[in-house]
Scaffold this motif. Structure first.
Motif, PDB file in Angstrom:
ATOM      1  N   SER A  69       0.808  -1.328   0.215  1.00 14.28           N
ATOM      2  CA  SER A  69       0.180  -0.349   0.201  1.00 14.28           C
ATOM      3  C   SER A  69       0.817   1.058   0.063  1.00 14.28           C
ATOM      4  O   SER A  69       1.586   1.281   0.963  1.00 14.28           O
ATOM      5  N   GLN A  84      -8.500   0.373  -4.686  1.00 16.12           N
ATOM      6  CA  GLN A  84      -8.035  -0.830  -3.566  1.00 16.12           C
ATOM      7  C   GLN A  84      -7.120  -1.936  -5.081  1.00 16.12           C
ATOM      8  O   GLN A  84      -6.029  -2.456  -4.430  1.00 16.12           O
ATOM      9  N   THR A  85      -6.576  -1.604  -5.591  1.00 13.25           N
ATOM     10  CA  THR A  85      -5.950  -2.770  -6.823  1.00 13.25           C
ATOM     11  C   THR A  85      -5.598  -1.319  -7.637  1.00 13.25           C
ATOM     12  O   THR A  85      -6.519  -0.880  -8.400  1.00 13.25           O
ATOM     13  N   GLN A 102      -2.516  -1.199  -4.185  1.00 11.80           N
ATOM     14  CA  GLN A 102      -3.370  -0.379  -3.055  1.00 11.80           C
ATOM     15  C   GLN A 102      -2.782   1.319  -2.906  1.00 11.80           C
ATOM     16  O   GLN A 102      -1.623   1.359  -2.383  1.00 11.80           O
TER      17      GLN A 102
END
Ligand SMILES: [Fe+2]
Length: 202
Positions: free
Chosen positions: A114, A186-187, A176
């Motif tokens: 992330s 999120q992706t 992320q």
């Protein structure tokens, strides 16, 4: 606010929002809060109240915030080097080459792949409050979608240095993308991030 769980069991609160009793209990259920991060000069609104709730937590912030917020007892200034508390789990980059309005440090959490930003880019959506959207249209630009705020562009005083910061961030293997304002991507976050800064990178 993003809550980061360290492998050793402690929690880091990144860019804390207002924490009511229910949220405090939820957080404490996950573990003890060992650090609070104010990632940019402008993300300091709830630091006092968050510190009162978690007085044992170490407090980190960028140099401008540490300099101007004399009433807050910072543990250390955020730089490009991660403190030993989280350096095995998170890397960080102090974004340079842009004016003090964006004195921001961004973080890369390796385990969850992330990238965590505050104001480096925004992701305003059609479901945000009308006031947020009205302000965003002026300050940031059209929405929905991730954008670098148009009001920040004139603040880039050293384009090569700013570009170098963005390129170092792109060396991280993130998927992320967690933003301070708007929905989490999120992706595919790295492609989104690269597209937001295409004007700078080419
Ligand atoms: Fe912000």
């Amino acid at each position: 606010m993003t809550v980061i769980a360290l492998e050793g069991g402690g929690l880091i609160l990144h860019s804390p929002t207002s924490v009511d009793a229910n949220l405090r209990d939820e957080i404490l259920h996950l573990g003890p809060v060992v650090a609070i991060i104010a990632p940019s000069w402008w993300h300091d609104l709830y630091l006092h109240e968050t510190l009162q709730l978690f007085p044992e937590a170490a407090l980190y912030g960028p140099s401008t915030l540490v300099k101007w917020s004399r009433s807050l007892a910072f543990t250390a200034v955020l730089s490009d080097s991660s403190p030993s508390m989280w350096n095995r789990e998170m890397a960080q980059e102090h974004v340079t080459g842009i004016g003090l309005f964006l004195d921001e440090v961004v973080f890369y959490h390796r385990a969850s792949r992330s990238l965590i930003v505050a104001d480096l880019l925004f992701n305003i959506s059609l479901s945000d409050a009308w006031l947020t959207r009205a302000l965003a249209r002026i300050v940031i630009g059209p929405y929905p979608g991730c954008r670098f705020a148009r009001l920040y562009r004139p603040l880039v005083f050293d384009r090569p240095r700013f570009r170098a910061s963005i390129e170092r961030i792109l060396e991280w293997d993130f998927d992320q993308l967690i933003v301070g304002h708007g929905a989490v991507v999120q992706t595919g976050g790295k492609e989104v991030f690269r597209e937001v800064f295409r004007w700078l990178l080419k």
